[in-house]
Design a protein around this motif. Structure first.
Motif, PDB file in Angstrom:
ATOM      1  N   HIS A  25       4.196   5.192  -3.697  1.00 21.82           N
ATOM      2  CA  HIS A  25       4.273   6.594  -3.266  1.00 21.82           C
ATOM      3  C   HIS A  25       4.808   7.473  -4.405  1.00 21.82           C
ATOM      4  CE1 HIS A  25       5.185  10.228  -0.993  1.00 21.82           C
ATOM      5  NE2 HIS A  25       6.387  10.181  -1.538  1.00 21.82           N
ATOM      6  N   ALA A  26       5.883   7.025  -5.053  1.00 16.77           N
ATOM      7  CA  ALA A  26       6.470   7.815  -6.136  1.00 16.77           C
ATOM      8  C   ALA A  26       5.479   7.979  -7.292  1.00 16.77           C
ATOM      9  CB  ALA A  26       7.754   7.150  -6.620  1.00 16.77           C
ATOM     10  N   MET A  27       4.749   6.915  -7.602  1.00 17.28           N
ATOM     11  CA  MET A  27       3.735   6.955  -8.654  1.00 17.28           C
ATOM     12  C   MET A  27       2.643   7.965  -8.316  1.00 17.28           C
ATOM     13  SD  MET A  27       1.148   3.841  -9.626  1.00 17.28           S
ATOM     14  CE  MET A  27       0.162   4.133  -8.121  1.00 17.28           C
ATOM     15  N   LEU A  28       2.144   7.909  -7.081  1.00 17.73           N
ATOM     16  CA  LEU A  28       1.088   8.837  -6.662  1.00 17.73           C
ATOM     17  C   LEU A  28       1.599  10.269  -6.590  1.00 17.73           C
ATOM     18  CD1 LEU A  28      -0.591   6.763  -3.807  1.00 17.73           C
ATOM     19  CD2 LEU A  28      -1.508   7.168  -6.102  1.00 17.73           C
ATOM     20  N   LYS A  37       0.865  -1.186   0.000  1.00 17.44           N
ATOM     21  CA  LYS A  37       0.000   0.000   0.000  1.00 17.44           C
ATOM     22  C   LYS A  37       0.896   1.228   0.000  1.00 17.44           C
ATOM     23  CE  LYS A  37      -3.158   2.491   3.118  1.00 17.44           C
ATOM     24  NZ  LYS A  37      -3.874   2.435   4.424  1.00 17.44           N
ATOM     25  N   GLY A  38       0.475   2.268  -0.715  1.00 15.88           N
ATOM     26  CA  GLY A  38       1.203   3.526  -0.714  1.00 15.88           C
ATOM     27  C   GLY A  38       0.247   4.691  -0.654  1.00 15.88           C
ATOM     28  N   GLN A  39       0.760   5.853  -0.294  1.00 16.53           N
ATOM     29  CA  GLN A  39      -0.075   7.050  -0.268  1.00 16.53           C
ATOM     30  C   GLN A  39       0.778   8.275  -0.534  1.00 16.53           C
ATOM     31  OE1 GLN A  39      -0.951   6.215   4.186  1.00 16.53           O
ATOM     32  NE2 GLN A  39      -1.312   8.416   3.925  1.00 16.53           N
ATOM     33  N   ALA A  40       0.112   9.350  -0.914  1.00 18.83           N
ATOM     34  CA  ALA A  40       0.795  10.613  -1.178  1.00 18.83           C
ATOM     35  C   ALA A  40      -0.186  11.750  -0.960  1.00 18.83           C
ATOM     36  CB  ALA A  40       1.351  10.649  -2.599  1.00 18.83           C
ATOM     37  N   PRO A  41       0.322  12.911  -0.513  1.00 17.03           N
ATOM     38  CA  PRO A  41      -0.545  14.091  -0.375  1.00 17.03           C
ATOM     39  C   PRO A  41      -0.787  14.729  -1.725  1.00 17.03           C
ATOM     40  CG  PRO A  41       1.713  14.661   0.182  1.00 17.03           C
ATOM     41  CD  PRO A  41       1.713  13.179  -0.101  1.00 17.03           C
ATOM     42  N   ILE A  42      -1.695  15.692  -1.753  1.00 17.34           N
ATOM     43  CA  ILE A  42      -1.887  16.486  -2.963  1.00 17.34           C
ATOM     44  C   ILE A  42      -0.675  17.394  -3.167  1.00 17.34           C
ATOM     45  CG2 ILE A  42      -4.400  16.484  -2.765  1.00 17.34           C
ATOM     46  CD1 ILE A  42      -4.146  19.456  -1.853  1.00 17.34           C
ATOM     47  N   TYR A  43      -0.510  17.866  -4.380  1.00 22.29           N
ATOM     48  CA  TYR A  43       0.382  18.977  -4.645  1.00 22.29           C
ATOM     49  C   TYR A  43      -0.501  20.214  -4.782  1.00 22.29           C
ATOM     50  CZ  TYR A  43       2.958  22.443  -7.279  1.00 22.29           C
ATOM     51  OH  TYR A  43       3.514  23.631  -7.680  1.00 22.29           O
TER      52      TYR A  43
END
Length: 317
Positions: free
Chosen positions: A284-287, A235-241
């Protein structure tokens, strides 16, 4: 396998208010989730094709211009007599869009015409959100998806539930399930999740999707809270830009999807086996890449995805 990124599904004209209030003047903007995604893919440097009829009317001209400017291949070259599909847009206080639809040219296709227009070399085929809505359309689009898969394409879908267009919920859910069974990559928003699986956790829903025959990657957008991704391994996650100046969210999810597909292709992961093995850092990098594409788009009014050079500037900061 290399080949074109083909997006099949609707294009339409968004009639967008220029100010708050029900009686505000509206401006006509080119739109539709698959249309937006095809443009974003091309601007990010991919060989992108769009599979949707375009009307002979003036709004059809409005649709053709940004496709041509971005370098998208228009796979159905013959214009149709049906009027351009329209979406009447309203915004809430967070400038999130909702839509009322009047359909036309996006349904003016035939099975034979779509299959003949599908390129021989297709690296990726994306299913549009309108495709499951009507039984007669879904039957034709199902054959197109099968043809793309038969040519070795990875299949993706952006679910994009349009509740106001769904008159037969049971039938819609069944047809959508059929498309989900064909997809290697499934993207949905938290609103889609809440409509499809009310009361369930996103994690449980994603796990169910990953148990489908072909699914290897699930992406869930969470609005201001960023995005999540689930492979069969991690599982991965990322914030908005957040852009320096905010415009609106029109096309944000479509831009994010294009960013994700671009990242996967560039990292040699746009194949079923590799998709399922993506680890948390890769997710994470993808998101993150997708979030930057979406965020730059949100710094503008309407859907206006960034070029690859614009994305690289932000990523390099």
């Amino acid at each position: 396998m290399q080949g074109m990124f083909v997006v099949g599904g609707e294009s339409l004209i968004d009639l967008v208010p220029v100010a708050a209030g029900a009686d505000a003047e509206r401006v006509a903007l080119a739109g539709g989730s698959p249309f937006n995604c095809a443009i974003a893919l091309a601007k990010l440097g991919n060989d992108a094709g769009f599979l949707c009829p375009i009307s002979q009317d003036a709004h059809g001209e409005l649709l053709l211009a940004p496709l041509a400017e971005a370098g998208v291949s228009i796979l159905l070259g013959e214009r149709v007599a049906a009027p351009t599909t329209r979406a009447i847009v309203t915004f809430n206080e967070k400038m999130q869009a909702s839509y009322i639809f009047e359909r036309g040219a996006d349904r003016a296709f035939s099975r034979e015409g779509l299959l003949a227009a599908l390129p021989e070399a297709v690296q990726l085929y994306q299913i549009g959100g309108f495709c499951p809505i009507l039984a007669e359309d879904a039957a034709i689009w199902t054959d197109v998806v099968a043809a793309a898969a038969g040519r070795g394409a990875v299949i993706s879908i952006d679910i994009n539930v349009r509740e106001k267009l769904i008159e037969d919920e049971k039938g819609y859910r069944s047809r959508l399930s059929g498309f989900l069974d064909s997809a290697h990559i499934i993207k949905l928003s938290e609103e889609d999740h809440a409509w499809l699986e009310p009361g369930r956790s996103i994690e449980d829903h994603a796990a169910d999707l990953l148990r489908r025959r072909h699914c290897r990657l699930v992406v869930v957008t969470l609005g201001e809270a960023g995005s999540l991704a689930f492979s069969r391994r991690a599982k991965g996650q990322a914030p908005i830009y957040a852009p320096p100046v905010f415009g609106d969210t029109v096309g944000a999810g479509d831009s994010l999807m294009a960013g994700i597909l671009t990242w996967l292709a560039e990292h040699d992961a746009l194949r079923p086996a590799e998709l399922g093995e993506l680890g948390s850092e890769q997710l994470h990098a993808m998101l993150r890449f997708g979030a930057v594409v979406a965020g730059i788009n949100c710094g503008r009014k309407g859907c206006n995805p960034p070029t690859r050079a614009e994305v690289d500037i932000v990523l390099g900061q």
